[in-house]
Design a protein around this motif. Structure first.
Motif, short mmCIF file in Angstrom:
data_model
loop_
_atom_site.label_atom_id
_atom_site.label_comp_id
_atom_site.label_asym_id
_atom_site.label_seq_id
_atom_site.Cartn_x
_atom_site.Cartn_y
_atom_site.Cartn_z
N LYS A 33 0.84 -1.20 0.00
CA LYS A 33 0.00 0.00 0.00
C LYS A 33 0.87 1.25 0.00
CE LYS A 33 -3.29 0.04 3.09
NZ LYS A 33 -4.07 -0.17 4.31
N ALA A 34 1.91 1.24 0.83
CA ALA A 34 2.82 2.39 0.91
C ALA A 34 3.53 2.62 -0.41
CB ALA A 34 3.84 2.15 2.03
N GLY A 72 10.09 2.95 12.53
CA GLY A 72 8.98 3.52 13.26
C GLY A 72 8.42 4.77 12.59
N GLN A 73 9.24 5.41 11.77
CA GLN A 73 8.78 6.59 11.04
C GLN A 73 7.88 6.21 9.87
OE1 GLN A 73 12.65 8.52 10.23
NE2 GLN A 73 11.64 10.32 11.10
N GLY A 74 8.11 5.02 9.31
CA GLY A 74 7.34 4.57 8.17
C GLY A 74 8.23 3.97 7.10
N PHE A 75 7.75 3.99 5.87
CA PHE A 75 8.46 3.43 4.73
C PHE A 75 9.06 4.56 3.91
CE2 PHE A 75 5.01 0.52 5.74
CZ PHE A 75 5.63 -0.72 5.73
N LEU A 76 10.36 4.52 3.69
CA LEU A 76 11.02 5.53 2.88
C LEU A 76 11.46 4.89 1.57
CD1 LEU A 76 12.14 8.40 2.48
CD2 LEU A 76 14.27 7.60 3.57
N PHE A 77 10.90 5.40 0.48
CA PHE A 77 11.22 4.91 -0.86
C PHE A 77 12.06 5.96 -1.58
CE2 PHE A 77 7.22 2.93 0.30
CZ PHE A 77 7.45 1.60 -0.02
N SER A 78 13.02 5.51 -2.37
CA SER A 78 13.81 6.39 -3.21
C SER A 78 13.89 5.74 -4.59
CB SER A 78 15.21 6.57 -2.63
OG SER A 78 15.97 7.44 -3.46
N LEU A 96 14.63 12.31 -13.23
CA LEU A 96 14.21 12.76 -11.90
C LEU A 96 14.48 11.70 -10.85
CD1 LEU A 96 10.73 14.14 -12.97
CD2 LEU A 96 12.70 15.51 -12.30
N GLU A 97 14.64 12.17 -9.63
CA GLU A 97 14.72 11.27 -8.48
C GLU A 97 13.68 11.74 -7.47
OE1 GLU A 97 17.85 9.96 -5.03
OE2 GLU A 97 18.59 10.22 -7.08
N THR A 98 13.03 10.77 -6.83
CA THR A 98 12.00 11.09 -5.85
C THR A 98 12.21 10.25 -4.60
OG1 THR A 98 10.42 11.55 -7.63
CG2 THR A 98 9.50 11.21 -5.45
N ARG A 99 12.04 10.89 -3.46
CA ARG A 99 12.05 10.19 -2.17
C ARG A 99 10.72 10.51 -1.49
NH1 ARG A 99 17.10 12.88 -1.58
NH2 ARG A 99 18.57 11.70 -2.83
N VAL A 100 10.06 9.46 -1.03
CA VAL A 100 8.75 9.63 -0.40
C VAL A 100 8.72 8.82 0.89
CG1 VAL A 100 6.25 9.38 -0.68
CG2 VAL A 100 7.66 9.87 -2.67
N LEU A 101 8.26 9.46 1.97
CA LEU A 101 8.08 8.79 3.26
C LEU A 101 6.59 8.57 3.48
CD1 LEU A 101 9.28 7.76 5.96
CD2 LEU A 101 9.01 10.10 6.83
N VAL A 102 6.22 7.31 3.68
CA VAL A 102 4.81 6.94 3.87
C VAL A 102 4.66 6.37 5.28
CG1 VAL A 102 2.91 5.52 2.97
CG2 VAL A 102 4.65 6.42 1.40
N SER A 103 3.52 6.63 5.89
CA SER A 103 3.25 6.17 7.26
C SER A 103 3.38 4.65 7.38
CB SER A 103 1.85 6.60 7.69
OG SER A 103 0.87 6.01 6.84
N GLN A 104 3.58 4.18 8.62
CA GLN A 104 3.74 2.75 8.90
C GLN A 104 2.55 1.91 8.43
OE1 GLN A 104 4.60 2.99 13.21
NE2 GLN A 104 6.21 1.52 12.74
N ASP A 105 1.36 2.50 8.44
CA ASP A 105 0.17 1.75 8.02
C ASP A 105 -0.05 1.82 6.51
OD1 ASP A 105 -0.75 4.36 7.73
OD2 ASP A 105 -2.34 4.18 9.22
N GLY A 106 0.80 2.58 5.80
CA GLY A 106 0.69 2.68 4.35
C GLY A 106 -0.45 3.56 3.87
N GLU A 107 -1.00 4.35 4.76
CA GLU A 107 -2.20 5.14 4.44
C GLU A 107 -1.95 6.61 4.10
OE1 GLU A 107 -5.35 3.96 4.26
OE2 GLU A 107 -4.81 1.92 4.83
N ARG A 108 -0.80 7.17 4.54
CA ARG A 108 -0.59 8.62 4.37
C ARG A 108 0.83 8.93 3.94
NH1 ARG A 108 -1.63 7.70 9.23
NH2 ARG A 108 0.10 8.83 10.13
N ILE A 109 0.96 9.92 3.10
CA ILE A 109 2.27 10.47 2.75
C ILE A 109 2.66 11.37 3.90
CG2 ILE A 109 3.56 11.95 1.16
CD1 ILE A 109 2.71 9.43 -0.24
N LEU A 110 3.80 11.12 4.51
CA LEU A 110 4.27 11.96 5.60
C LEU A 110 5.17 13.08 5.10
CD1 LEU A 110 5.07 9.20 8.26
CD2 LEU A 110 2.99 10.60 8.02
N ALA A 111 5.97 12.79 4.05
CA ALA A 111 6.88 13.80 3.51
C ALA A 111 7.37 13.37 2.14
CB ALA A 111 8.07 13.97 4.45
#
Length: 119
Positions: A33-34, A72-78, A96-111
């Motif tokens: 999901k994340a 504990g912060q979530g999932f960080l994808f690069s 392009l390069e993208t880094r996205v941090l998603v919540s532990q539950d996979g429900e929200r983009i944190l940053a």
């Protein structure tokens, strides 16, 4: 008798492959999901599917190849991306390069710590 033996053999092979699938290590449900959420955010930020495609790793279940950390912060994808077809070029030339941090539950983009030219 041959039919019965054939049917039994097929059933045994089917059950064996089911057990093999279950024995494989499983991803946390939140990870796919994340990954989907992260990829969709990158697509949105970079002009949609008409002008952007994320790297193939973001289309794998759970995007494990693009997962930088799971904490504990979530999932960080690069991951890298570019115009449609960029991975088919020789050599592949992402733009392009993208880094996205998603919540532990996979429900929200944190940053989105980074979305821009490849450094």
């Amino acid at each position: 008798m041959n039919r019965l033996l054939t049917a039994f053999t097929g059933l045994a092979l089917s059950l064996g492959s089911i057990c093999a699938v279950e024995a494989a290590p499983s991803l946390p449900l939140a990870q796919p999901k994340a990954a989907n959420l992260a990829r969709m955010r990158a697509e949105s930020l970079n002009g949609g599917l008409a002008s952007y495609r994320a790297a193939a790793c973001m289309y794998e279940t759970g995007a494990s190849s693009c997962l930088i950390s799971k904490s504990g912060q979530g999932f960080l994808f690069s991951f890298r991306g570019g115009p449609p077809g960029w991975e088919l070029q020789s050599p592949p030339t992402p733009t392009l390069e993208t880094r996205v941090l998603v919540s532990q539950d996979g429900e929200r983009i944190l940053a989105v710590p980074y979305n821009g030219p490849i450094p």
